[in-house]
Design a protein around this motif. Structure first.
Motif, PDB file in Angstrom:
ATOM      1  N   GLY A   1      15.448  -1.196  30.194  1.00 25.26           N
ATOM      2  CA  GLY A   1      14.400  -0.935  29.206  1.00 25.26           C
ATOM      3  C   GLY A   1      14.487   0.251  28.538  1.00 25.26           C
ATOM      4  N   CYS A   2      13.525   0.878  28.010  1.00 24.26           N
ATOM      5  CA  CYS A   2      13.401   2.230  27.390  1.00 24.26           C
ATOM      6  C   CYS A   2      12.303   2.905  27.762  1.00 24.26           C
ATOM      7  CB  CYS A   2      13.537   1.866  25.845  1.00 24.26           C
ATOM      8  SG  CYS A   2      12.137   0.784  24.937  1.00 24.26           S
ATOM      9  N   GLY A   3      11.870   3.976  27.188  1.00 20.61           N
ATOM     10  CA  GLY A   3      10.782   4.948  27.669  1.00 20.61           C
ATOM     11  C   GLY A   3      10.172   5.491  26.352  1.00 20.61           C
ATOM     12  N   SER A   4       9.038   5.951  26.646  1.00 19.86           N
ATOM     13  CA  SER A   4       8.237   6.853  25.724  1.00 19.86           C
ATOM     14  C   SER A   4       7.058   7.556  26.603  1.00 19.86           C
ATOM     15  CB  SER A   4       7.580   5.847  24.649  1.00 19.86           C
ATOM     16  OG  SER A   4       6.488   5.200  25.245  1.00 19.86           O
ATOM     17  N   SER A   5       6.173   8.371  25.981  1.00 20.23           N
ATOM     18  CA  SER A   5       4.938   8.933  26.442  1.00 20.23           C
ATOM     19  C   SER A   5       3.987   8.822  25.526  1.00 20.23           C
ATOM     20  CB  SER A   5       5.330  10.296  27.049  1.00 20.23           C
ATOM     21  OG  SER A   5       5.010  11.312  25.842  1.00 20.23           O
ATOM     22  N   ALA A   6       2.670   8.795  25.978  1.00 20.73           N
ATOM     23  CA  ALA A   6       1.621   8.592  24.921  1.00 20.73           C
ATOM     24  C   ALA A   6       1.605   9.932  23.915  1.00 20.73           C
ATOM     25  CB  ALA A   6       0.375   8.718  25.882  1.00 20.73           C
ATOM     26  N   PHE A   7       1.690  10.927  24.544  1.00 20.23           N
ATOM     27  CA  PHE A   7       1.621  12.245  23.333  1.00 20.23           C
ATOM     28  C   PHE A   7       2.568  12.079  22.452  1.00 20.23           C
ATOM     29  CE2 PHE A   7       0.976  16.476  21.976  1.00 20.23           C
ATOM     30  CZ  PHE A   7      -0.366  16.429  21.694  1.00 20.23           C
ATOM     31  N   GLN A   8       3.845  11.697  22.830  1.00 20.61           N
ATOM     32  CA  GLN A   8       4.938  11.787  22.057  1.00 20.61           C
ATOM     33  C   GLN A   8       5.064  10.640  20.674  1.00 20.61           C
ATOM     34  OE1 GLN A   8       7.529  12.335  25.701  1.00 20.61           O
ATOM     35  NE2 GLN A   8       8.684  13.595  23.901  1.00 20.61           N
ATOM     36  N   VAL A   9       4.397   9.367  21.257  1.00 24.14           N
ATOM     37  CA  VAL A   9       4.496   8.322  20.230  1.00 24.14           C
ATOM     38  C   VAL A   9       3.443   7.719  19.431  1.00 24.14           C
ATOM     39  CG1 VAL A   9       6.854   7.758  21.150  1.00 24.14           C
ATOM     40  CG2 VAL A   9       4.337   6.585  21.842  1.00 24.14           C
ATOM     41  N   GLU A  10       2.279   8.233  20.181  1.00 20.13           N
ATOM     42  CA  GLU A  10       0.792   7.347  19.787  1.00 20.13           C
ATOM     43  C   GLU A  10       0.210   8.017  18.456  1.00 20.13           C
ATOM     44  OE1 GLU A  10      -0.669   5.934  24.175  1.00 20.13           O
ATOM     45  OE2 GLU A  10      -1.747   7.552  22.844  1.00 20.13           O
ATOM     46  N   GLY A  11       0.280   9.300  18.445  1.00 16.08           N
ATOM     47  CA  GLY A  11      -0.727  10.080  17.232  1.00 16.08           C
ATOM     48  C   GLY A  11      -2.031   9.201  17.711  1.00 16.08           C
TER      49      GLY A  11
ATOM     50  N   ILE B   1      15.105   3.249  40.297  1.00 13.30           N
ATOM     51  CA  ILE B   1      14.857   2.974  38.715  1.00 13.30           C
ATOM     52  C   ILE B   1      15.681   4.135  38.103  1.00 13.30           C
ATOM     53  CG2 ILE B   1      13.920   2.100  36.846  1.00 13.30           C
ATOM     54  CD1 ILE B   1      12.253   0.415  38.659  1.00 13.30           C
ATOM     55  N   VAL B   2      16.496   4.238  37.355  1.00 13.55           N
ATOM     56  CA  VAL B   2      16.865   5.202  36.282  1.00 13.55           C
ATOM     57  C   VAL B   2      15.874   5.120  35.199  1.00 13.55           C
ATOM     58  CG1 VAL B   2      18.434   6.260  34.847  1.00 13.55           C
ATOM     59  CG2 VAL B   2      19.297   5.288  37.074  1.00 13.55           C
ATOM     60  N   THR B   3      14.844   5.794  35.418  1.00 13.71           N
ATOM     61  CA  THR B   3      13.650   5.673  34.352  1.00 13.71           C
ATOM     62  C   THR B   3      13.758   6.593  33.266  1.00 13.71           C
ATOM     63  OG1 THR B   3      12.573   7.261  36.120  1.00 13.71           O
ATOM     64  CG2 THR B   3      11.791   5.076  35.999  1.00 13.71           C
ATOM     65  N   GLU B   4      14.686   7.561  33.134  1.00 18.65           N
ATOM     66  CA  GLU B   4      15.208   8.389  31.911  1.00 18.65           C
ATOM     67  C   GLU B   4      16.664   8.469  31.781  1.00 18.65           C
ATOM     68  OE1 GLU B   4      13.034  11.441  30.426  1.00 18.65           O
ATOM     69  OE2 GLU B   4      10.958  10.568  30.842  1.00 18.65           O
TER      70      GLU B   4
ATOM     71  N   VAL C   1      16.629   3.675  28.928  1.00 22.56           N
ATOM     72  CA  VAL C   1      17.054   4.806  27.857  1.00 22.56           C
ATOM     73  C   VAL C   1      15.867   5.560  27.589  1.00 22.56           C
ATOM     74  CG1 VAL C   1      18.146   4.917  25.696  1.00 22.56           C
ATOM     75  CG2 VAL C   1      18.981   3.276  27.205  1.00 22.56           C
ATOM     76  N   TRP C   2      15.938   6.885  27.454  1.00 22.11           N
ATOM     77  CA  TRP C   2      15.037   7.673  26.581  1.00 22.11           C
ATOM     78  C   TRP C   2      15.736   7.951  25.504  1.00 22.11           C
ATOM     79  CZ3 TRP C   2      10.261   8.774  27.712  1.00 22.11           C
ATOM     80  CH2 TRP C   2       9.606   9.870  26.727  1.00 22.11           C
ATOM     81  N   SER C   3      15.132   7.378  24.144  1.00 20.96           N
ATOM     82  CA  SER C   3      13.825   6.826  24.210  1.00 20.96           C
ATOM     83  C   SER C   3      13.954   5.362  23.093  1.00 20.96           C
ATOM     84  CB  SER C   3      12.903   7.516  23.707  1.00 20.96           C
ATOM     85  OG  SER C   3      13.177   8.124  22.481  1.00 20.96           O
ATOM     86  N   LEU C   4      13.087   4.801  23.047  1.00 22.64           N
ATOM     87  CA  LEU C   4      13.185   3.679  22.149  1.00 22.64           C
ATOM     88  C   LEU C   4      13.296   4.301  20.545  1.00 22.64           C
ATOM     89  CD1 LEU C   4      12.996   0.680  21.131  1.00 22.64           C
ATOM     90  CD2 LEU C   4      10.543   1.274  20.940  1.00 22.64           C
TER      91      LEU C   4
END
Length: 478
Positions: free
Chosen positions: A46-56, A381-384, A429-432
């Motif tokens: 997988g890959c990761g993100s967070s709301a504040f970093q990608v959503e706008g 799980i290696v989440t990042e 992976v951090w990040s997509l």
């Protein structure tokens, strides 16, 4: 960095040293490392993100302010002066982003739900327009055969709750439980994997002690109450979710690193300082959840805020531990400050990433093996894990072989840990995308996919194709 912790008295440091000496009694014995390079067919890629970093879309569909909205507007807080009002515009372009994951053969996606979208002021009636976004995102992921892993708190605390006390207040934990229950009621029929807190240890230290993250506080006296109230909130949220449904897989996510002594173990005081800090950094969040007690190094710091019944509420256990790993940490004894603890220097001559952190894949193996040994072989799980392009305002590096080499080395460490008995089930992976990286703004680029800040264009990098091949085959070349 940590010598700002004003409430660390000499007596408390002595207690920390005692705890460190006890912890030092059990050193891990390394097992032979297998040369196998194949991952199981059920492995989560997988890959990761967070709301504040990608959503706008910060002012769209009734979303309320978070502490990061306020922090980012303050002069000098963000390295490049950028504002996160658009970031990657994933609020509108989520289908495009899911298509990128699908084309990369990914079967998992770790994202976060923005608490201020669901409850604009942190509590009250659910904002249906806000939670509708996560309803749509969940459906698109499942239609693409990608398993969603949703994080409930990735640092964007509703501003109104902060004004009412934030994590310094026990009441915030009650509101967090209400929020977790609301998400479960709305999405729990499809969203089966939930991470309660992302890196509460980072949020504590950078947000409340050093002030480099929101809410920008500089007060060592907050370490105890903020730690305990984050733990209490997590326990209440797990209870609330399990009361709603019995088919959820619930985990926690922590930034975990081997904490090493500056100069190595022969520097005895530095060695004890490292072990003492580890009790605050990792043990203060893992032990209460999984063992029902605080480590001795942390207990004196939280003692004044613990109330009857708290520890049983916190001691919920979880179904997996999410490991966010980037680098070892170094500590030294520092007698100029009240805590006797100081940030140590990275050894000279080691390879470093763009942020100046040591690149040491063996540290990931060390963390995974330690969790396996000390916490009864939990699911992991290696989440990042990932690395940035060189820092700056330049365009992303598309031919990013350095990122493939970095990830490959860390995947080998995962295989070694699995050979030693660790139950590692996935690697994210951090990040997509190259996203808005907190106080670094857009100067840091971690993505498998480049994101043009001006046009929004997404361009897969060379590492994207490399990781897509591994996700498809499960094979890692020697």
């Amino acid at each position: 960095m940590v010598n700002e912790k004003k409430n660390w008295t000499r007596r408390r440091f002595a207690l920390s040293l005692g705890a460190a000496a006890i912890a030092a009694a059990g050193c891990e014995r390394k097992k032979p490392v297998s040369e196998a390079r194949r991952f199981p067919s059920i492995f989560r890629w997988g890959c990761g993100s967070s709301a504040f970093q990608v959503e706008g879309a910060l002012d769209v569909d009734g979303r309320g302010e978070s502490i990061w909205d306020v922090f980012a507007k303050q002069n000098g807080r963000i390295k490049d002066g950028s504002i996160p009002s658009i970031t990657c515009d994933s609020y509108h372009r989520y289908k495009e982003d899911v298509a990128l994951m699908s084309a990369a053969n990914l079967n998992s996606y770790k994202f976060s739900i923005a608490w201020p979208r669901v409850f604009p002021s942190g509590s009250g009636p659910v904002n249906e327009r806000g939670i509708d976004y996560y309803d749509r995102l969940t459906d698109v992921l499942l239609q693409s055969h990608i398993t969603p892993y949703a994080t409930l708190f990735h640092w964007d605390l509703p501003q109104r709750l902060y004004e009412l006390g934030g994590w310094m207040s026990r009441d915030t934990g009650e509101r967090f439980a209400d929020y977790a229950a609301a998400v479960t009621r709305r999405l729990g029929d499809r969203l089966k994997n939930v991470i309660t807190l992302n890196e509460p240890n980072v949020h504590l230290l950078l947000g409340h002690v050093t002030g480099s993250h929101a809410p920008g506080l500089h007060d060592g006296n907050l370490i105890g109450p903020v730690t305990h109230h984050l733990n209490l909130a997590q326990g209440r949220a797990i209870q609330a979710m399990r009361a709603q449904r019995n088919d959820l897989t619930i985990g926690t996510g922590l930034a975990l690193s081997p904490v090493r002594a500056e100069g190595g173990r022969i520097h005895l005081l530095n060695y004890f300082a490292a072990l003492a800090f580890d009790g605050i950094w990792a043990g203060a969040f893992l032990d209460p959840l999984l063992k029902g007690k605080y480590p001795l190094a942390a207990h004196q710091m939280v003692a004044d805020v613990i109330k009857p019944g708290d520890m049983s509420t916190i001691h919920q256990g979880c179904d997996f531990i999410g490991v966010n790993y980037y680098s070892p940490a170094y500590m030294r004894a520092d007698f100029s400050g009240p805590s006797f603890l100081g940030q140590g220097k990275t050894p000279a001559g080691v390879t470093q990433d763009a942020s100046g952190r040591e690149i040491d894949p063996s540290g990931l193996r060390e963390v995974l093996n330690r969790l396996t040994k000390e916490y009864g072989q939990p699911r992991l799980i290696v989440t990042e894990n990932g690395c940035s392009d060189p820092m700056g305002d330049h365009a992303a590096i598309i031919n990013d072989e350095f990122r493939s080499h970095y990830l490959s080395a860390h995947l080998r460490a995962v295989i070694q840990a699995m050979d030693n008995g660790s139950r590692v089930e996935g690697f994210f992976v951090w990040s997509l995308l190259d996203n808005w990286e907190w106080d670094s703004g857009f100067t840091s680029k971690f993505g498998l996919v480049a994101h043009n800040v001006n046009t929004g264009e997404r361009t897969p990098k060379k590492s994207y194709a490399w990781f897509a091949n591994i996700a498809e085959t499960g094979l890692l070349s020697a």
